[in-house]
Motif scaffolding. Structure first.
Motif, PDB file in Angstrom:
ATOM      1  N   SER A   4       6.259  32.147  -3.682  1.00 19.01           N
ATOM      2  CA  SER A   4       5.553  30.981  -4.206  1.00 19.01           C
ATOM      3  C   SER A   4       5.963  29.708  -3.487  1.00 19.01           C
ATOM      4  N   ASP A  25      -7.903  30.064 -10.129  1.00 20.04           N
ATOM      5  CA  ASP A  25      -7.054  30.746 -11.117  1.00 20.04           C
ATOM      6  C   ASP A  25      -6.314  31.934 -10.507  1.00 20.04           C
ATOM      7  N   SER A  26      -6.831  32.471  -9.400  1.00 17.13           N
ATOM      8  CA  SER A  26      -6.178  33.629  -8.789  1.00 17.13           C
ATOM      9  C   SER A  26      -4.979  33.242  -7.931  1.00 17.13           C
ATOM     10  N   VAL A  27      -4.818  31.944  -7.618  1.00 19.35           N
ATOM     11  CA  VAL A  27      -3.713  31.535  -6.734  1.00 19.35           C
ATOM     12  C   VAL A  27      -2.773  30.510  -7.369  1.00 19.35           C
ATOM     13  N   VAL A  28      -3.189  29.829  -8.414  1.00 23.51           N
ATOM     14  CA  VAL A  28      -2.334  28.815  -9.042  1.00 23.51           C
ATOM     15  C   VAL A  28      -1.322  29.496  -9.950  1.00 23.51           C
ATOM     16  N   ASP A  29      -0.033  29.247  -9.682  1.00 28.09           N
ATOM     17  CA  ASP A  29       1.013  29.832 -10.530  1.00 28.09           C
ATOM     18  C   ASP A  29       2.021  28.790 -11.014  1.00 28.09           C
ATOM     19  N   GLY A  30       1.750  27.517 -10.747  1.00 23.36           N
ATOM     20  CA  GLY A  30       2.657  26.463 -11.184  1.00 23.36           C
ATOM     21  C   GLY A  30       3.744  26.144 -10.191  1.00 23.36           C
ATOM     22  N   ARG A  32       3.475  27.566  -6.530  1.00 19.53           N
ATOM     23  CA  ARG A  32       2.888  27.670  -5.202  1.00 19.53           C
ATOM     24  C   ARG A  32       2.033  26.443  -4.877  1.00 19.53           C
ATOM     25  N   ARG A  52      -6.159  21.915 -12.810  1.00 16.13           N
ATOM     26  CA  ARG A  52      -5.224  23.013 -12.601  1.00 16.13           C
ATOM     27  C   ARG A  52      -4.020  22.591 -11.763  1.00 16.13           C
ATOM     28  N   ALA A  99      -4.806  40.898  -6.753  1.00 17.50           N
ATOM     29  CA  ALA A  99      -3.440  40.978  -7.276  1.00 17.50           C
ATOM     30  C   ALA A  99      -2.515  41.610  -6.243  1.00 17.50           C
ATOM     31  N   GLU A 103       1.887  38.508  -1.862  1.00 18.67           N
ATOM     32  CA  GLU A 103       3.219  39.083  -1.649  1.00 18.67           C
ATOM     33  C   GLU A 103       3.193  40.103  -0.510  1.00 18.67           C
TER      34      GLU A 103
END
Length: 346
Positions: A4, A25-30, A32, A52, A99, A103
Motif C-alpha cells: 500500500s 472502490d477497488s483500489v482505495v484502502d486508506g 495507498r 473517497r 482482488a 500484490e
C-alpha cells in the motif's frame, strides 16, 4: 514497506458514472496513494473521487484530451505527493482492479529487477449482454503468459523506468500503451504477463456503430504508432497497415471496378472475408473458447478491416493536412453518479 505504501494508483476517466465508483472502490484502502485524472466530466466523477479521499487532477479543457496525457498528469501528481512510490498501477475508469492483483504484480516486479511492466488478464464484466462485449472478452485473452512485447492500459509499471523514457506520448490518441511498450523495451526493459486476472472491464458496447467506431480507432492507432515506430528493426504495426490497405481498400474497390470487364468474376475475391472469419472461428475454438465466443470474434476479425481502413485513411488525411489528432470515442456517458445514488438509495 507494505504494498500500500510502495504502489500508487492512477485512475483516468470522463463521465464513467457508476463504473468509476467501482473502479475507485477497488483500489482505495486508506493507505495507498490514489490519483484520479478527470477529462471534463459533468456527472459528479470528481466529487465521488474526493469523497473517497482520492486526489483529483482536472485536465486543462483547452487542450485535446488523450488517455496518454491524462496518465502522464496523474503520474506527475502521484510522484509529487508520494515520492516513495516505486510502482504505479494505471487503470481506466471503466475498469476495476481484481482482488489480489496489486500484490501479485508488485511481487513480480520485486522478483524480476529487469522487468519494467507487469500485466495480467483483463476480463469483461458483462460478456453476455452483447456480442460486442463478448468480442472484447476474447480479445483480452489472446495473449500468452511470460515475457511479451506489449501491454494494455491496466498495467503496473516501475516508476523509475516510466520516468526515464518520458512517460506516455501525449499526442497518441490510441494504442498509447503499445507505443510506450516499444520505448521501454528499447531502453532494455522487459515486459511480463503473469497468470492472474488484473482488471474487470465494462466495455458497454451494444450497437454496431460503437463496434465500428472502436475498430476505426484501432486503424487510426495502427497508422499513428506505425508512423513513429514503423522503421526497422521494430516495424511496429507495419504488417497491420499493409493488410488494411490491401483488404480494406484496394481489393474491394478493385473487385468492384473490374466487375464490368470480368462479367462479375472479380467479385469472387470477396469470398476471402467470410473465409477469414471461418478460419478465425475454428482457430479460436481450438484454443479452448466456446462457439458463443469464437463466432462473434471470428466475424469481427473478418469484417474489422473495413472500419480500420477508415481509421488509416483518416490518420493519413490528418497528417497530410497537419490537423490535430483527436480521440475517437465509441462510448456514451453513463448515468450521472448523483442520479445513480438516488436510484439505488446509497
Amino acid at each position: 514497506m507494505t504494498s500500500s505504501q510502495t504502489v500508487g494508483v492512477v485512475v483516468i476517466g470522463r463521465n464513467e458514472g457508476e463504473r468509476l465508483v467501482r473502479s475507485l472502490d477497488s483500489v482505495v484502502d486508506g493507505l495507498r496513494p490514489v490519483v484520479y485524472v478527470d477529462s471534463g466530466s459533468t456527472d459528479g466523477s470528481c466529487e465521488a473521487a474526493r469523497d473517497r479521499g482520492v486526489t483529483v487532477v482536472n485536465l486543462d479543457l483547452s487542450l485535446p484530451f488523450t488517455a496518454a496525457r491524462a496518465r502522464n498528469a496523474g503520474f506527475e501528481r502521484l510522484r509529487e505527493q508520494s515520492p516513495q512510490v516505486e510502482y504505479v498501477q494505471f487503470i481506466d475508469g471503466d475498469c476495476e482492479v481484481a482482488a489480489g492483483w496489486l500484490e501479485a504484480a508488485a511481487i513480480a516486479l520485486d522478483q524480476h529487477p529487469t522487468v519494467v511492466a507487469v500485466c495480467g488478464w483483463r476480463r469483461e464484466r458483462y460478456p453476455d449482454r452483447s456480442p460486442y462485449n463478448r468480442i472484447c472478452d476474447v480479445e483480452w485473452r489472446m495473449g500468452h503468459v511470460g515475457e511479451t512485447t506489449h501491454f494494455g492500459g491496466d498495467v503496473m509499471l516501475r516508476a523509475s523506468a516510466f520516468a526515464a523514457v518520458g512517460g506516455y506520448n501525449s499526442g497518441v490518441i490510441a494504442a498509447e500503451d503499445d507505443e510506450l511498450s516499444v520505448r521501454l523495451r528499447q531502453a532494455n526493459g522487459s515486459i511480463l504477463r503473469i497468470d492472474h486476472d488484473s482488471t474487470l472491464h465494462d466495455a458497454n458496447i451494444h450497437r454496431l456503430s460503437q463496434w465500428w467506431q472502436r475498430a476505426k480507432r484501432c486503424g487510426y492507432a495502427y497508422a499513428q504508432v506505425s508512423s513513429l515506430h514503423g522503421a526497422p528493426p521494430e516495424r511496429k504495426f507495419v504488417k497491420e497497415i499493409r493488410r488494411t490497405w490491401l483488404w480494406g481498400v484496394l481489393v474491394p474497390l478493385g473487385a468492384i471496378a473490374l466487375t464490368p470487364f470480368t462479367a462479375g468474376l472479380s467479385l469472387l475475391v470477396l469470398g476471402r472475408y467470410p473465409l477469414t472469419a471461418l478460419r478465425t472461428i475454428l482457430g479460436t475454438r481450438k484454443r479452448g473458447f466456446s462457439w458463443g465466443e469464437s463466432i462473434p470474434w471470428g466475424v469481427s476479425c473478418g469484417a474489422s478491416v473495413f472500419p480500420e481502413a477508415f481509421g488509416v485513411v483518416k490518420f493519413t488525411g490528418d497528417r497530410l493536412l497537419h490537423r490535430q489528432h483527436e480521440i475517437i470515442e465509441y462510448k456514451g456517458a453513463q448515468t450521472p453518479i448523483a442520479d445513480t445514488i438516488q436510484i439505488t438509495g446509497r
